[in-house]
Scaffold this active site. Structure first.
Site, PDB file in Angstrom:
ATOM      1  N   ARG A  51       7.993 -12.400   7.149  1.00 25.76           N
ATOM      2  CA  ARG A  51       8.182 -13.672   7.823  1.00 25.76           C
ATOM      3  C   ARG A  51       7.066 -14.656   7.445  1.00 25.76           C
ATOM      4  O   ARG A  51       7.323 -15.782   7.039  1.00 25.76           O
ATOM      5  CB  ARG A  51       8.183 -13.434   9.322  1.00 25.76           C
ATOM      6  N   THR A  52       5.836 -14.214   7.583  1.00 28.82           N
ATOM      7  CA  THR A  52       4.703 -15.096   7.302  1.00 28.82           C
ATOM      8  C   THR A  52       4.684 -15.487   5.827  1.00 28.82           C
ATOM      9  O   THR A  52       4.496 -16.656   5.479  1.00 28.82           O
ATOM     10  CB  THR A  52       3.383 -14.401   7.696  1.00 28.82           C
ATOM     11  N   LYS A  80      -7.541  -0.580  -8.073  1.00 25.75           N
ATOM     12  CA  LYS A  80      -8.527  -0.260  -9.119  1.00 25.75           C
ATOM     13  C   LYS A  80      -9.956  -0.455  -8.639  1.00 25.75           C
ATOM     14  O   LYS A  80     -10.892  -0.430  -9.431  1.00 25.75           O
ATOM     15  CB  LYS A  80      -8.262  -1.117 -10.358  1.00 25.75           C
ATOM     16  N   ARG A 101      -3.270 -12.254   3.535  1.00 29.96           N
ATOM     17  CA  ARG A 101      -3.019 -11.342   4.648  1.00 29.96           C
ATOM     18  C   ARG A 101      -3.676 -10.017   4.311  1.00 29.96           C
ATOM     19  O   ARG A 101      -3.439  -9.465   3.223  1.00 29.96           O
ATOM     20  CB  ARG A 101      -1.515 -11.119   4.810  1.00 29.96           C
ATOM     21  N   HIS A 129      -4.772 -15.028  13.417  1.00 30.61           N
ATOM     22  CA  HIS A 129      -3.550 -15.374  12.707  1.00 30.61           C
ATOM     23  C   HIS A 129      -3.319 -16.860  12.964  1.00 30.61           C
ATOM     24  O   HIS A 129      -2.373 -17.256  13.661  1.00 30.61           O
ATOM     25  CB  HIS A 129      -2.394 -14.530  13.236  1.00 30.61           C
TER      26      HIS A 129
END
Lengths: 306, 306, 306
Positions: A51-52, A80, A101, A129
């Site tokens: 969604r975000t 890595k 995120r 958020h």
């Protein structure tokens, strides 16, 4: 170079300007359709959040820009052993702005310190958020017409819900806000919110056990999910779970101009029968999430549209 | 609001219009290169299917539009327990049209019921895959010049192959079609196809055990894969597998204007030596898949290009 | 139809033209911003490599083109048993050019044999990674002003590092290059490089155990990582690891116009304190990687910009 790591990074004036811009975007979206032509956003999602991510991508595309990035840590160089600081410096060569995120608290802040491009925190663990908070504020401002003089009920898990904490922090800066905090005892807002934000600023608040007791008072009802595993015992869960499920009978207790918001995804805390009630605006809220992200991208890139 | 859930959602007239549009797109692709400027398709793929996904994305990009979405359920909100109905309502805020691939039968139909944007079924379990059928029809119409008066051989797993069932249903609506159904006994077309589609409409059909017996008759040969595990026993598999592998010797039995189609991916049911035969059109078919999806996007969005 | 499978596919003349184009792109990037309008690159990544993938995507977007593809084998048709030859033929219907990353040596070569569109090898196992080499060459040429008359130190794992082997091969074609090969004994360059490239062409080279011994001589220092597990025993690792870590004291031994390159990602072989030294150009190198890929896409597509 401006970043958005916490919703409180913006002064009230900056926030108001941002929301005004988002309102203008809503009304005149075509005016902005080439504003970011030739610009790229990198969506660096170290944990999935469709969604975000899609909301940022839609925002950039609506502005005439382009998108690149990844949607899970597996497909990133983190595997890595590369540091986030190095990753963002390389991504600075590929894109003009980045939305990050990450499961770890403070990740976006770390990234922003070494970045040559604006960084937007798209969620860092249970911490912040900010674009969800901006979405919530824009939804209230657009549909209610104001961010002051509001009685807002926050319902569900108020202990762990970061969107709730951010929203309290953000609204506390406006005048004449009354908070009604509806949750099981075990899931009440943490002391640092109650003491440092509400009491410290003499902001009126009430704690309630049952949603139906307070429904008639509310201008805004902000629903969130109560996860079964957050209750101390099964007995409590069974006894109380219906207190926090919004259904038609509870909606009948609400004002005519009540607005029901939810950050989504919902599971069962709002019955589907509520969806058709015009006061249920949680799907509209998703649309406002695109507008406010468009405004944010423009603001951080310093792009003005006349 | 139009959706495409099953190939039979389109009347013969609508289908013919769609295929005509796709033919025009093939001939004059530049005319359409800005038709979807400012539009976005969401590709919501709850199970991986690179070919189908890329084909939708290429189609939208060819129309001047943009793409967002996800390519596996892991990176979707489904993991958080969100219903498909909620997801599509949110995605409606991000995109103008959606293509959904989902392992569950009926998923696209459920999504379309609550969607504010057109939904295209990009495959729902073993059930429907309508854009494959449209691709097959466009390939036949473009390269053969007609959809009636055709003897078509369908070869391979006719029991479980959904593309075969859809194609039979679709072609059964045209006049003077003869079906030759080539498969091991265990993998013949299900009764509901034989009885409700073929017999009920007096459509001539023949069932055959061996591809080479019927090659000379065919105008179209539609190949599909026979999975080893679908046979009842190893002995049968070994005895019969070569019957259903198309190679040069079998091609020599075919008409000069035969066309060989395959929905791809193929494994070993068509020998690579056949690829260079001009009658092998399965790679061209992939190209027609782009044109027909371009036509479908335009049709569902109600966009006309002069 | 041109492909880029190995860096040696390009003659010195072609390479110089490509690097000249990349230099012009760096200086006049806006001139190229619509050069690939209407074109699509397919990024077919059978193993994750965010940096390389995003770099190709940024390059194509900078040219006004579009991107489609996948970022891991899970979401590809390979899972269904499709050959790479078939995949590339289908992708030829969707895109104008493809960049392929595959864990298997020779994969890109196999794909190119059947492709109708130019194929770029974006890494095939430990074998080739030609666009990294082009990036290295462009960085040196742009920042040093020349590709000849250079003493270059290559430091770290020279046995398994494919970027090192490619760079030696590429620079060996220019005049008056001296190589200083700095590595533990166990990780020296393979015989076929020493014998067939260096000795066979009378190219001067020195093998060194310690970075600090040779720092003063170097015009270019190309750092790579030494993986702990590549050492024969823990004792050797502990004794020698610091020899190959670049830090401020070692930088003080270097020339004023030394350039430090690294293909990235780095782990700990360059101390973060070196990042602010103006001679450290490994993050700039990532930017040159975009320019050289833009030049490569234009060259393989035969697009000229005046």
């Amino acid at each position: 170079m401006r970043h958005l790591i916490s919703p409180m990074d913006l002064s009230v004036k900056e926030l108001d300007d941002l929301l005004d811009l988002a309102c203008d975007i809503e009304k005149n979206i075509d005016k902005y359709s080439h504003a970011c032509s030739g610009k790229k956003i990198a969506t660096l999602f170290y944990e999935p959040s469709t969604r975000t991510r899609l909301s940022f991508e839609a925002a950039m595309i609506n502005l005439g820009g382009q998108v690149l990035g990844f949607s899970s840590a597996d497909s990133s160089s983190a595997a890595k052993g590369e540091s986030l600081s190095d990753t963002i410096r390389v991504v600075s060569c590929y894109a003009d702005i980045a939305a990050i995120r990450h499961p770890k608290e403070g990740a976006a802040l770390v990234a922003s310190a070494k970045s040559n491009i604006p960084v937007i925190n798209a969620g860092d663990g249970g911490h912040q958020h900010p674009t969800q908070t901006l979405t919530d504020l824009l939804t209230i401002k657009s549909l209610k017409g104001r961010l002051d003089n509001i009685t807002i009920g926050l319902c569900g898990d108020l202990k762990f819900g970061r969107t709730v904490h951010s929203l309290i922090n953000a609204l506390a800066r406006y005048s004449n806000i009354k908070f009604i905090l509806i949750s099981p005892k075990e899931l009440r807002v943490p002391d640092y919110i109650r003491d440092n934000v509400l009491k410290a600023n003499n902001i009126p608040y009430v704690e309630a056990d049952k949603l139906e007791d307070v429904m008639p008072e509310l201008d805004i009802l902000y629903m969130t999910r109560v996860q079964r595993e957050r209750f101390f015992n099964e007995e409590d869960y069974i006894r109380m779970k219906d207190y926090y499920i919004l259904d038609k009978p509870k909606m009948e207790l609400g004002k005519e101009d009540l607005l029901v918001l939810h950050p989504l995804p919902r599971v069962n805390e709002i019955a589907p029968e509520v969806d058709d009630d015009p006061r249920a605006v949680y799907f509209k809220q998703a649309q406002y999430g695109v507008y406010v992200r468009m405004a944010l991208i423009l603001t951080l890139l310093g792009i003005k549209v006349d």
